[in-house]
Design an enzyme around this catalytic site. Structure first.
Site, PDB file in Angstrom:
ATOM      1  N   ASP A 201      -7.556  -2.157  -6.436  1.00 14.47           N
ATOM      2  CA  ASP A 201      -8.797  -1.477  -5.704  1.00 14.47           C
ATOM      3  C   ASP A 201      -8.359  -0.536  -4.922  1.00 14.47           C
ATOM      4  O   ASP A 201      -9.129  -0.210  -3.920  1.00 14.47           O
ATOM      5  CB  ASP A 201      -9.419  -2.676  -5.009  1.00 14.47           C
ATOM      6  CG  ASP A 201      -8.518  -3.411  -4.046  1.00 14.47           C
ATOM      7  OD1 ASP A 201      -7.290  -3.099  -4.029  1.00 14.47           O
ATOM      8  OD2 ASP A 201      -9.018  -3.997  -3.309  1.00 14.47           O
ATOM      9  N   ASP A 279       1.194 -11.452   3.028  1.00 11.89           N
ATOM     10  CA  ASP A 279       1.443 -10.076   3.997  1.00 11.89           C
ATOM     11  C   ASP A 279       1.442 -10.563   5.490  1.00 11.89           C
ATOM     12  O   ASP A 279       2.232  -9.842   6.123  1.00 11.89           O
ATOM     13  CB  ASP A 279       0.124  -9.266   3.604  1.00 11.89           C
ATOM     14  CG  ASP A 279      -1.223 -10.197   3.597  1.00 11.89           C
ATOM     15  OD1 ASP A 279      -1.268 -11.475   3.740  1.00 11.89           O
ATOM     16  OD2 ASP A 279      -2.383  -9.575   3.505  1.00 11.89           O
TER      17      ASP A 279
END
Length: 436
Positions: A201, A279
């Site tokens: 994306d 992350d």
């Protein structure tokens, strides 16, 4: 093959320019729009005049965009020609694969279209698309690119056993599993020494490849760096200096969203890779080990993916407003050694703490400040940082005590045309992990 691809790109660019030129001629050649008078002529009037003015304005904007696109294409083509002159990879011309992490978004086409459009060399920047989820429509989209990309598929599509309260986070567990598998493929199966990771994306800027190619030697030579990122967490239009697309910074915050790492780092991280939330795990002190990343003033990626495991978290409120760079910066022709820690820290600290100290209220009023800056706003606690950040429009969350884009505790951004440093007191030494 390279010449054939270049010809296709140039032909497409020519058709695009020609079509829009015909549109402009059509718009300019039309008679003024108005209501018919008694003699059958056009008389100016009301909404029709406004429509004509709007059409002329749009035509002017199209002309400007056409000119910008032509200049970008010329720059990319000139760099493609230069890169093709010297065969074989080396430190200055390494092979840097692009790993696209994909799942079930057919809109991966938007990401791949831009990567292929701006890629100066298929040999130096091979694109590997790693797909999870087994989504057949997405697989067909990826397959339509033929040998322009390498399509690999994560084989384990089973659900992951998690504790009951984490069932709603199943997607995060699968993403972490996918990353681990895909990175092992790049470094172990394909035997690459570095990689740039983007997700399905993300749309890239025209100088995306130039940016990473130029910064590869910096990452390789400075042990205090562990990644190069294309992303600025505080990259909204109002918070960046649009006139300085070449500005680059060090940051202690791991940005992600288009980032490069070396095989040596993966060999360090892979044995302890987390089962989920990779992350945020990267942002923990145990992994970061006081290392930093490089990030740009103006982002070289934007995200268009509202759909995802985070269910649009931050997208509507923030991510959709990040500014994507449109100016091609020839980073490989610039001296970027200022980013090395041995040069950067002294200059950075001097610039921050020589800036005029002001109150937040003074910045918000603006009129009381006579000079163009830079200015410094000082915070002394977690709560004061969050209050100042919210009021100045920058991200206020901290991960393991590190603010987004922060370096040595300092967040640098633009505010009403002035450079501002949101900074701790002089003499800062370390982050407080309890500020999370």
């Amino acid at each position: 093959m390279v010449l054939k691809k270049s010809s296709v790109i140039l032909c497409s660019a020519f058709l695009f320019v020609a079509w829009n030129a015909l549109l402009l001629l059509y718009l300019w050649g039309r008679p003024p729009i108005g209501r018919l008078g008694e003699g059958g002529g056009a008389e100016p009037g009301g909404q029709e005049d406004n429509l004509a003015e709007e059409m002329i304005r749009l035509a002017d904007e199209v002309e400007i965009q056409l000119d910008t696109q032509k200049k970008l294409l010329k720059q990319i083509e000139s760099h493609r020609a230069v890169w093709a002159q010297t065969p074989g990879p080396n430190l200055n011309k390494p092979t840097i694969p692009i790993l696209v992490i994909a799942c079930d978004r057919v809109t991966v086409k938007r990401s791949l279209d831009k990567l292929i459009q701006y890629r100066p060399s298929a040999e130096l920047f091979p694109i590997i698309v790693s797909q999870d989820c087994g989504h057949s429509e997405t697989a067909r989209v990826i397959g339509s690119y033929g040998n322009q990309v390498t399509h690999i598929r994560q084989p384990d599509l089973s659900d992951i056993r998690v504790r009951p309260e984490h069932r709603k986070f199943q997607g995060y567990y699968k993403i972490s599993r996918h990353y681990r598998w895909a990175l092992n493929q790049v470094f172990n199966t394909f035997s690459q020494s570095t990689v740039v990771i983007v997700e399905d994306d993300l749309e890239v800027a025209p100088d995306f490849f130039e940016y990473f190619r130029a910064l590869y030697p910096i990452l390789r030579s400075d042990a205090s760096l562990w990644c190069v990122s294309a992303w600025n967490d505080n990259g909204r239009d109002a918070l960046v200096d649009s006139s300085r697309a070449k500005l680059l910074y060090r940051t202690d915050f791991f940005p992600g969203l288009g980032w490069m790492l070396l095989k040596e780092l993966w060999e360090e991280l892979e044995p302890k890779w987390p089962s989920a939330f990779w992350d945020d795990w990267m942002r923990q002190p145990e992994q970061r080990k006081d290392r930093s990343c490089i990030r740009p003033e103006i982002s070289r990626t934007i995200t268009f993916g509202r759909k995802g495991v985070s269910l649009g978290q931050f997208f509507d409120q923030y991510l959709r407003y990040i500014k994507l760079n449109t100016e091609f910066v020839p980073f490989t022709k610039q001296n970027l050694s200022y980013l090395l820690k041995e040069h950067y820290d002294e200059t950075f600290v001097r610039e921050v703490y020589s800036a005029t100290l002001v109150k937040m209220e003074d910045l918000q009023k603006g009129g009381a400040l006579r000079s163009p800056g830079p200015y410094r706003v000082q915070y002394s606690s977690r709560d004061s940082f969050k209050v100042f950040a919210r009021n100045l429009g920058v991200m206020d969350d901290l991960k393991s005590g590190v603010p987004r884009t922060g370096y040595r505790g300092v967040v640098s951004f633009h505010h009403r045309g002035r450079r501002v440093f949101l900074a701790p007191p002089e003499g800062w030494t370390h982050y407080d992990v309890s500020w999370s």
